[in-house]
Design a protein around this motif. Structure first.
Motif, PDB file in Angstrom:
ATOM      1  N   THR A   2      -7.603  36.514  32.505  1.00 27.32           N
ATOM      2  CA  THR A   2      -6.649  36.254  33.688  1.00 27.32           C
ATOM      3  C   THR A   2      -7.057  36.716  34.986  1.00 27.32           C
ATOM      4  O   THR A   2      -7.948  37.749  34.641  1.00 27.32           O
ATOM      5  N   ALA A   3      -7.355  35.947  35.827  1.00 27.68           N
ATOM      6  CA  ALA A   3      -7.902  36.428  37.172  1.00 27.68           C
ATOM      7  C   ALA A   3      -6.596  36.214  38.207  1.00 27.68           C
ATOM      8  O   ALA A   3      -5.656  35.557  37.976  1.00 27.68           O
ATOM      9  N   GLY A   4      -6.836  37.215  39.160  1.00 27.29           N
ATOM     10  CA  GLY A   4      -5.728  37.217  40.238  1.00 27.29           C
ATOM     11  C   GLY A   4      -6.142  37.898  41.522  1.00 27.29           C
ATOM     12  O   GLY A   4      -6.934  38.140  41.638  1.00 27.29           O
ATOM     13  N   TYR A   5      -5.104  38.370  42.252  1.00 27.86           N
ATOM     14  CA  TYR A   5      -5.293  38.716  43.621  1.00 27.86           C
ATOM     15  C   TYR A   5      -4.078  39.564  43.886  1.00 27.86           C
ATOM     16  O   TYR A   5      -2.962  39.417  43.489  1.00 27.86           O
ATOM     17  N   ARG A   6      -4.441  40.374  44.967  1.00 27.66           N
ATOM     18  CA  ARG A   6      -3.139  41.087  45.548  1.00 27.66           C
ATOM     19  C   ARG A   6      -3.565  41.515  46.999  1.00 27.66           C
ATOM     20  O   ARG A   6      -4.771  41.674  47.478  1.00 27.66           O
ATOM     21  N   LYS A  16      -8.597  40.353  33.986  1.00 27.30           N
ATOM     22  CA  LYS A  16      -7.878  40.972  33.086  1.00 27.30           C
ATOM     23  C   LYS A  16      -8.239  40.465  31.751  1.00 27.30           C
ATOM     24  O   LYS A  16      -8.207  39.269  31.688  1.00 27.30           O
ATOM     25  N   ASN A  17      -8.508  41.423  30.900  1.00 32.42           N
ATOM     26  CA  ASN A  17      -8.397  41.036  29.238  1.00 32.42           C
ATOM     27  C   ASN A  17      -7.428  41.717  28.418  1.00 32.42           C
ATOM     28  O   ASN A  17      -7.324  42.996  28.762  1.00 32.42           O
ATOM     29  N   ASP A  18      -6.704  41.116  27.829  1.00 34.62           N
ATOM     30  CA  ASP A  18      -5.642  41.715  27.253  1.00 34.62           C
ATOM     31  C   ASP A  18      -6.048  42.754  26.280  1.00 34.62           C
ATOM     32  O   ASP A  18      -5.287  43.603  26.017  1.00 34.62           O
ATOM     33  N   ARG A  19      -7.353  42.819  25.763  1.00 37.92           N
ATOM     34  CA  ARG A  19      -7.739  43.881  25.007  1.00 37.92           C
ATOM     35  C   ARG A  19      -8.661  44.956  25.648  1.00 37.92           C
ATOM     36  O   ARG A  19      -8.653  46.138  25.197  1.00 37.92           O
ATOM     37  N   ARG A  57      -8.334  45.863  32.726  1.00 36.18           N
ATOM     38  CA  ARG A  57      -8.341  45.074  34.086  1.00 36.18           C
ATOM     39  C   ARG A  57      -9.455  45.630  35.052  1.00 36.18           C
ATOM     40  O   ARG A  57      -9.475  47.122  35.140  1.00 36.18           O
ATOM     41  N   VAL A  58     -10.182  45.008  36.013  1.00 36.18           N
ATOM     42  CA  VAL A  58     -11.133  45.320  36.828  1.00 36.18           C
ATOM     43  C   VAL A  58     -10.518  44.847  37.914  1.00 36.18           C
ATOM     44  O   VAL A  58     -10.398  43.650  38.193  1.00 36.18           O
ATOM     45  N   ILE A  59     -10.395  45.921  39.085  1.00 34.78           N
ATOM     46  CA  ILE A  59      -9.982  45.315  40.366  1.00 34.78           C
ATOM     47  C   ILE A  59     -11.041  45.702  41.514  1.00 34.78           C
ATOM     48  O   ILE A  59     -11.472  46.844  41.375  1.00 34.78           O
ATOM     49  N   VAL A  60     -11.325  44.876  42.354  1.00 33.87           N
ATOM     50  CA  VAL A  60     -12.524  44.839  43.140  1.00 33.87           C
ATOM     51  C   VAL A  60     -12.000  44.678  44.582  1.00 33.87           C
ATOM     52  O   VAL A  60     -11.503  43.719  45.056  1.00 33.87           O
ATOM     53  N   GLY A  61     -12.165  45.545  45.660  1.00 34.37           N
ATOM     54  CA  GLY A  61     -11.729  45.240  46.906  1.00 34.37           C
ATOM     55  C   GLY A  61     -10.809  46.394  47.574  1.00 34.37           C
ATOM     56  O   GLY A  61     -10.848  47.796  46.798  1.00 34.37           O
ATOM     57  N   GLY A 110      -6.041  58.176  47.425  1.00 30.39           N
ATOM     58  CA  GLY A 110      -5.719  57.136  48.567  1.00 30.39           C
ATOM     59  C   GLY A 110      -5.778  55.834  48.404  1.00 30.39           C
ATOM     60  O   GLY A 110      -6.087  55.314  47.220  1.00 30.39           O
ATOM     61  N   ARG A 111      -6.070  54.976  49.413  1.00 29.61           N
ATOM     62  CA  ARG A 111      -6.786  53.548  49.251  1.00 29.61           C
ATOM     63  C   ARG A 111      -7.943  53.239  50.187  1.00 29.61           C
ATOM     64  O   ARG A 111      -8.142  53.894  50.990  1.00 29.61           O
ATOM     65  N   GLY A 112      -8.639  52.558  49.651  1.00 29.59           N
ATOM     66  CA  GLY A 112     -10.180  52.194  50.285  1.00 29.59           C
ATOM     67  C   GLY A 112     -10.678  50.898  49.642  1.00 29.59           C
ATOM     68  O   GLY A 112      -9.997  50.409  48.717  1.00 29.59           O
ATOM     69  N   ASN A 113     -12.056  50.980  49.797  1.00 34.43           N
ATOM     70  CA  ASN A 113     -12.821  49.640  49.167  1.00 34.43           C
ATOM     71  C   ASN A 113     -13.267  50.613  47.616  1.00 34.43           C
ATOM     72  O   ASN A 113     -14.360  51.290  47.945  1.00 34.43           O
ATOM     73  N   PHE A 114     -12.639  49.975  46.653  1.00 35.22           N
ATOM     74  CA  PHE A 114     -13.351  50.496  45.343  1.00 35.22           C
ATOM     75  C   PHE A 114     -13.318  49.542  44.302  1.00 35.22           C
ATOM     76  O   PHE A 114     -12.709  48.266  44.604  1.00 35.22           O
ATOM     77  N   VAL A 115     -13.975  49.972  43.340  1.00 34.87           N
ATOM     78  CA  VAL A 115     -14.009  49.180  42.036  1.00 34.87           C
ATOM     79  C   VAL A 115     -13.459  50.017  41.193  1.00 34.87           C
ATOM     80  O   VAL A 115     -13.489  51.307  40.731  1.00 34.87           O
ATOM     81  N   HIS A 116     -12.079  49.609  40.542  1.00 31.76           N
ATOM     82  CA  HIS A 116     -11.167  50.198  39.876  1.00 31.76           C
ATOM     83  C   HIS A 116     -10.921  49.566  38.611  1.00 31.76           C
ATOM     84  O   HIS A 116     -10.479  48.181  38.307  1.00 31.76           O
ATOM     85  N   TYR A 117     -11.034  50.402  37.483  1.00 37.79           N
ATOM     86  CA  TYR A 117     -10.736  50.158  35.955  1.00 37.79           C
ATOM     87  C   TYR A 117      -9.367  50.507  35.427  1.00 37.79           C
ATOM     88  O   TYR A 117      -9.291  51.732  35.765  1.00 37.79           O
ATOM     89  N   VAL A 118      -8.745  49.876  34.893  1.00 36.99           N
ATOM     90  CA  VAL A 118      -7.343  50.392  34.243  1.00 36.99           C
ATOM     91  C   VAL A 118      -7.373  49.737  32.839  1.00 36.99           C
ATOM     92  O   VAL A 118      -7.618  48.730  32.668  1.00 36.99           O
ATOM     93  N   SER A 119      -7.241  50.604  31.748  1.00 35.44           N
ATOM     94  CA  SER A 119      -7.396  50.277  30.513  1.00 35.44           C
ATOM     95  C   SER A 119      -6.030  49.609  29.838  1.00 35.44           C
ATOM     96  O   SER A 119      -4.947  49.853  30.911  1.00 35.44           O
TER      97      SER A 119
END
Length: 495
Positions: A108-112, A168-171, A174-178, A252-261
């Motif tokens: 799945t691809a998405g944005y926020r 996002k991959n179900d298995r 998720r990787v978030i960029v920005g 905090g918040r900033g420009n990050f590459v963020h991984y969530v299992s």
């Protein structure tokens, strides 16, 4: 498809008009469904489509959300009392847009995109003015000066909280960029109490930039967290909460590459990297154990990003590298609604180098302090927060949260053993300030309006704060006991 539907409608309408003319020929002129009917209808539909907010395409969903949290804050700092209408910075006004599209059965691809729309935020308000000691770096002297604050007219900027995309991959997760959250963002605010609209472990959000001042309205320079900025710039910082209440050390918040299992047995792991090599990791748990709902988390952060603001505001553009260990947890007994919430953490600051100055007594000319080229270090500050109460449905309109809370922070101040300062300060331990807060409140949820109405009280105080201004005026150290009472009433409504 739309034009085909219109054509069918017009055909039915014409047929109905023809039948009507046969049955009621005397009044058939009143049911004129001639050739202009469909053209007028199509023109009207085109006009509506042109004035309607629509998605850019039909492949990616669009979801709009947000909240408004406005309040009336009453305060008394011993010298003055007043009431302000402010955005409650415990959870600020915000609006967001998010969506996603399914790539295939697993991806799945998405944005926020999320914006902060606070109006006169409570963590940027102050009493309006104060007097304090100012240092003349050239002459090496001190004098009483005045500081004009913002009162209840704080800045109203539009800030970007999130602007990112994700895969996002179900298995695999998720990787978030920005622009977005660190892994430890919110790690100190895991809370099942139903009172998060007004009470979180970040107790400084009510009045972060209020001044320290005595009953005569005088604001001393205190040896706290902002002392680094005060020394580097040759003047004191009169801020109360920023100096003595270190917050909850959240990420905090900033420009990050963020991984969530993905979640495994209720546990979720996350990690982020970005900005100026800031990085952090966090582990969270959420689940139910018999009649108890349980949530907890722990995280470690290394970098300069802190909370939603930057520490630069407190250190006058001197970036302090930090290493923070933070945790929080909450438990709710579902049958009774009884709950308990805890948070705590420790932060270690790297020393900072700078050129300092000699400070002389303005009357005698005698040297009081001598700050030379070298480093200044802060102690490893620590805090603990606790909240307990009941969260259950007493009325049909929704649940009620009744709570009491306590916060304390200690080891706040200069680390004299690692600070290149020759002065008449007292022993090192005497510079380690302690701060405290105790409060209670009620939050009423109104389910039909997605609304929370609240009334809460907090008493802030700090013990034996080192008053450098007293030292300058009298040639010897002095203590300054400070306190402030605050009442916050208002409401949060989500959409």
């Amino acid at each position: 498809m739309l034009h085909r539907t219109i054509s069918r409608f017009c055909g039915v309408a014409i047929a109905a008009g023809f039948a009507s003319s046969l049955l009621f020929s005397a009044t058939s002129y009143a049911a004129d469904f001639g050739g202009d009917c469909c053209a007028d209808l199509e023109e009207r539909i085109a006009e509506l489509e042109a004035t309607t907010v629509r998605k850019g395409n039909r492949k990616v969903s669009l979801f709009i959300y947000g909240e408004v949290n406005q309040s009336v804050m009453f305060w008394d700092d011993q010298a003055e009392s007043n009431a302000y209408v402010l955005t409650n910075s415990t959870t600020k006004n915000k609006v967001g847009f998010e969506g996603q599209a399914r790539i295939n059965s697993e991806w799945t691809a998405g944005y926020r995109i999320e914006l902060d729309l606070s109006i006169a935020a409570s963590d940027f308000a102050d009493q309006g003015n104060a007097s304090f000691v100012n240092y003349n770096r050239t002459a090496g002297t001190a004098f009483i000066d005045s500081f004009t604050g913002v009162g209840d007219d704080g800045p109203t900027p539009v800030r970007i909280r999130h602007a990112n995309w994700f895969l996002k991959n179900d298995r695999f997760g998720r990787v978030i960029v920005g622009q977005g959250s660190q892994a430890t963002d919110g790690i100190a605010e895991i809370d099942l109490s139903g009172s998060t609209s007004v009470a979180l472990s970040s107790v400084e959000t009510w009045n972060e930039t209020f001044f320290v001042r005595d009953e005569d309205g005088f604001s001393p320079q205190i040896a706290g967290r902002a002392t680094i900025g005060a020394l580097l710039n040759g003047q004191g910082s009169p801020s109360f909460i920023a100096d003595l209440f270190i917050g909850n050390l959240d990420g905090g918040r900033g420009n990050f590459v963020h991984y969530v299992s993905p979640s495994f047995a209720g546990f979720t792991f996350s990690a982020a990297w970005g900005e100026d090599d800031d990085w952090d990791v966090a582990l969270r748990y959420a689940g139910t154990v018999r009649d108890f709902q349980v949530a907890a988390g722990i995280g470690y952060r290394d970098g300069v990003t802190v909370d939603t603001e930057t520490l630069l505001d407190l250190t006058n553009n001197v970036e302090l590298d930090q290493k923070a260990l933070v945790a929080s947890g909450s438990i709710l007994h579902q049958p009774t609604g009884l709950f308990a919430t805890f948070a705590g953490g420790q932060v270690e600051y790297d020393p900072v180098n700078g050129s300092f100055f000699s400070l002389n007594d303005p009357e005698t000319g005698a040297a009081l302090n001598d700050f030379i080229n070298g480093q200044i270090a802060l102690e490893d500050a620590k805090y603990f927060y606790a909240k307990a109460g009941v969260f259950r449905k007493f009325m049909p309109i929704g649940k009620t949260s009744i709570y009491g809370e306590y916060y304390t922070a200690w080891d706040i101040g200069l680390d004299l053993a690692n600070t290149n300062v020759v002065s008449i300060f007292r022993s090192q331990d005497d510079l380690l300030e302690q701060s405290h807060m105790i409060g209670f409140g009620v939050v009423q949820h109104i389910d039909s309006a997605a609304m929370e109405v609240y009334a809460a009280y907090r008493h802030y105080w700090a013990d034996d704060v080192t008053d450098l201004a007293f030292q300058i005026r009298n040639g010897q150290p002095g203590d300054y006991d400070i306190q402030m009472d605050t009442v916050m009433t208002g409401a949060r409504i989500k959409f």
